[in-house]
Design a protein around this motif. Structure first.
Motif, mmCIF file in Angstrom:
data_model
loop_
_atom_site.group_PDB
_atom_site.id
_atom_site.type_symbol
_atom_site.label_atom_id
_atom_site.label_comp_id
_atom_site.label_asym_id
_atom_site.label_seq_id
_atom_site.Cartn_x
_atom_site.Cartn_y
_atom_site.Cartn_z
ATOM 1 N N GLN A 181 -14.388 -7.793 -29.457
ATOM 2 C CA GLN A 181 -15.361 -7.850 -30.549
ATOM 3 C C GLN A 181 -15.818 -9.290 -30.798
ATOM 4 O O GLN A 181 -17.005 -9.550 -30.998
ATOM 5 C CB GLN A 181 -14.747 -7.256 -31.830
ATOM 6 N N LEU A 182 -14.878 -10.219 -30.791
ATOM 7 C CA LEU A 182 -15.235 -11.634 -30.956
ATOM 8 C C LEU A 182 -16.171 -12.090 -29.838
ATOM 9 O O LEU A 182 -17.175 -12.761 -30.078
ATOM 10 C CB LEU A 182 -13.972 -12.502 -30.939
ATOM 11 N N ARG A 183 -15.842 -11.692 -28.624
ATOM 12 C CA ARG A 183 -16.631 -12.110 -27.477
ATOM 13 C C ARG A 183 -18.054 -11.576 -27.568
ATOM 14 O O ARG A 183 -19.033 -12.289 -27.316
ATOM 15 C CB ARG A 183 -15.971 -11.613 -26.191
ATOM 16 N N SER A 184 -18.172 -10.301 -27.936
ATOM 17 C CA SER A 184 -19.487 -9.668 -27.996
ATOM 18 C C SER A 184 -20.321 -10.217 -29.146
ATOM 19 O O SER A 184 -21.498 -10.554 -28.972
ATOM 20 C CB SER A 184 -19.315 -8.153 -28.140
ATOM 21 N N PHE A 185 -19.716 -10.346 -30.321
ATOM 22 C CA PHE A 185 -20.469 -10.728 -31.515
ATOM 23 C C PHE A 185 -20.891 -12.197 -31.477
ATOM 24 O O PHE A 185 -22.004 -12.546 -31.870
ATOM 25 C CB PHE A 185 -19.629 -10.457 -32.770
ATOM 26 N N PHE A 186 -19.994 -13.073 -30.982
ATOM 27 C CA PHE A 186 -20.278 -14.509 -30.987
ATOM 28 C C PHE A 186 -20.642 -15.045 -29.601
ATOM 29 O O PHE A 186 -20.744 -16.256 -29.417
ATOM 30 C CB PHE A 186 -19.075 -15.280 -31.549
ATOM 31 N N ASP A 187 -20.808 -14.157 -28.636
ATOM 32 C CA ASP A 187 -21.285 -14.503 -27.294
ATOM 33 C C ASP A 187 -20.379 -15.533 -26.617
ATOM 34 O O ASP A 187 -20.846 -16.554 -26.103
ATOM 35 C CB ASP A 187 -22.724 -15.030 -27.366
ATOM 36 N N PHE A 188 -19.085 -15.236 -26.586
ATOM 37 C CA PHE A 188 -18.138 -16.094 -25.872
ATOM 38 C C PHE A 188 -18.120 -15.695 -24.401
ATOM 39 O O PHE A 188 -17.145 -15.141 -23.889
ATOM 40 C CB PHE A 188 -16.739 -15.975 -26.483
ATOM 41 N N LEU A 189 -19.199 -16.013 -23.704
ATOM 42 C CA LEU A 189 -19.342 -15.629 -22.307
ATOM 43 C C LEU A 189 -18.406 -16.434 -21.404
ATOM 44 O O LEU A 189 -18.340 -17.657 -21.486
ATOM 45 C CB LEU A 189 -20.787 -15.859 -21.844
ATOM 46 N N GLY A 190 -17.663 -15.724 -20.550
ATOM 47 C CA GLY A 190 -16.943 -16.366 -19.467
ATOM 48 C C GLY A 190 -15.757 -17.224 -19.843
ATOM 49 O O GLY A 190 -15.248 -17.962 -19.007
ATOM 50 N N THR A 191 -15.292 -17.158 -21.084
ATOM 51 C CA THR A 191 -14.172 -17.992 -21.490
ATOM 52 C C THR A 191 -13.038 -17.134 -22.023
ATOM 53 O O THR A 191 -13.275 -16.154 -22.736
ATOM 54 C CB THR A 191 -14.590 -19.012 -22.567
ATOM 55 N N PRO A 192 -11.788 -17.464 -21.693
ATOM 56 C CA PRO A 192 -10.682 -16.755 -22.335
ATOM 57 C C PRO A 192 -10.656 -17.075 -23.826
ATOM 58 O O PRO A 192 -11.152 -18.126 -24.249
ATOM 59 C CB PRO A 192 -9.443 -17.313 -21.628
#
Length: 428
Positions: free
Chosen positions: A403-414
């Motif tokens: 959810q964090l990755r999708s909402f805040f666009d944390f592309l390609g990072t752990p």
């Protein structure tokens, strides 16, 4: 001279192949130093011809050439040939007689004056003797070539360091040359061509990158039998992963992802680096039908489930197909790694997510997240404060990360997550 252990040092002739470039600052002056492979004399290295061609390009582009000779060996006919050819380039020359810590070398060093190169500097690279004087001479001679320059404070944008990693013969060096638009590193079908970690600066759309080409990483058992040079090469590749902002994991599209690819990807994940998976040699699999890309991606995801956050790109270093997409993706990942989410925005997001999907833990079902904070970047790290001392169930932690990755666009990072119990009276 560079103050770093970047070049592999070994008694085996022909150890250095690619021209290593490193920045040096001395006496307020900055310059780029290139260490070339051995260009002259007989060699049993099957890539010697390629090494010579690349070294000749380095000489042609240099403002100053330092000829290094072996003081212990004394003046030999080959030195005279090299000095004559270097004088014919018309470039300014310096002569460094190395290994003069040895008494035999000191006795024979005067013979090198017959080469007609001035000045002659006696040094010991191993012990550092005379290196400061050599650097002084380089700065003085470069000043004569380019004229005095006043130092200017750097206002350049932040540089993103990129490590190109993978198994031998997946096309890492070809990909680096494609990105740089020049034959910067040696390319050969022979495994183990690249030994040193070769880094090169690159500017793309006003963004600054440092592209590091690394040695192919074989399985540990095979590395153990490959000798000291391969062991040091692989150690350099692992260090490049640890020093990188973004790791480009190059896999061979024609063979698919392997266990060793997954092991290399695991190194990057554990180091907290951003990752993009580049399926190279895509031009070789186009005849496998339009659905092959989907099959390839599914199989790659299955083998490297821990890299589910890493985008997969299908490229061809040979033809250049989709190669520009690599830099665009690296840039996005680099920005995502450094992204800091304001605490109010983070907690507003958290309230909406937990209202629809309350947290669960292995031992207690009734867990409440009181609030959260981002406590680190590169990679992003979040702490969730709860009402009880517990951890999240692994599936719920994965849900939160997604959810964090999708909402805040944390592309390609752990994304790293920690759970703490909220302390009494606000003390944690």
């Amino acid at each position: 001279m560079t103050g770093s252990r970047r070049a592999i040092v070994n008694a085996t002739a022909g150890t250095t192949r690619d021209s290593l470039a490193r920045p040096v600052t001395w006496g307020g002056a900055a310059f780029q130093l290139l260490d070339s492979g051995g260009l002259y004399g007989a060699s049993e290295d099957p890539l010697h011809e390629l090494v010579v061609r690349q070294g000749q390009r380095a000489i042609a582009g240099a403002d100053l050439i330092v000829l290094v000779t072996d003081g212990r060996e004394g003046l030999v006919g080959g030195d005279q040939t090299i000095a004559r050819e270097l004088r014919e380039t018309g470039k300014p020359l310096l002569l460094a007689v190395n290994k003069t810590d040895d008494k035999r070398a000191r006795d024979s060093s005067t013979d090198f004056y017959t080469l007609g190169i001035d000045p002659v500097l006696e040094i010991s690279a191993e012990h550092g003797t005379g290196v400061a004087e050599l650097l002084d001479a380089i700065v003085d001679r470069l000043g004569e070539v380019s004229g005095p320059q006043s130092p200017v404070a750097s206002q350049e944008p932040e540089e993103t360091t990129v490590a190109i990693v993978g198994r031998p013969n997946v096309g890492k060096s070809s990909l680096v040359n494609r990105l740089l638009h020049e034959e910067r590193v040696l390319v050969s079908d022979m495994p183990g061509t690249t030994r040193d970690a070769i880094d090169s600066p690159l500017t793309w759309h006003h963004r600054r990158f440092r592209i590091v080409d690394t040695a192919g990483m074989r399985r540990p058992g095979r590395v153990a039998t490959g000798g000291q040079i391969e062991w040091v090469s692989v150690a350099g590749a692992k260090k490049a992963i640890g020093d990188a902002d973004v790791v480009v994991l190059v896999v061979d599209a024609s063979t698919g992802a392997t266990e060793q690819d997954a092991a290399i990807g695991g190194e990057a994940d554990r180091a907290g680096r951003g990752v993009v998976i580049v399926a190279n040699k895509w031009d070789l699999v186009k005849d496998r039908g339009p659905k092959y890309s989907q099959v390839f991606d599914e199989e790659t995801r299955h083998r490297m489930r821990f890299l589910d956050y890493a985008p997969i790109l299908h490229v061809s270093a040979m033809t250049g197909e989709r190669a520009p997409k690599i830099l665009e993706t690296i840039d996005k990942i680099g920005e995502a790694r450094r992204r800091k989410i304001p605490t109010p925005k983070l907690n507003k997001f958290l309230a909406e997510v937990t209202a629809a999907n309350p947290p669960t833990s292995p031992g207690r079902k009734h867990v409440r997240i009181m609030y959260a904070a981002q406590v680190g970047v590169a990679p992003p790290k979040f702490v969730f404060f709860t009402n009880v001392a517990t951890t999240f169930h692994f599936s719920y932690e994965r849900f939160l990360v997604n959810q964090l990755r999708s909402f805040f666009d944390f592309l390609g990072t752990p994304i790293r997550v920690e759970v703490r119990r909220r302390g009494k009276k606000g003390v944690n």
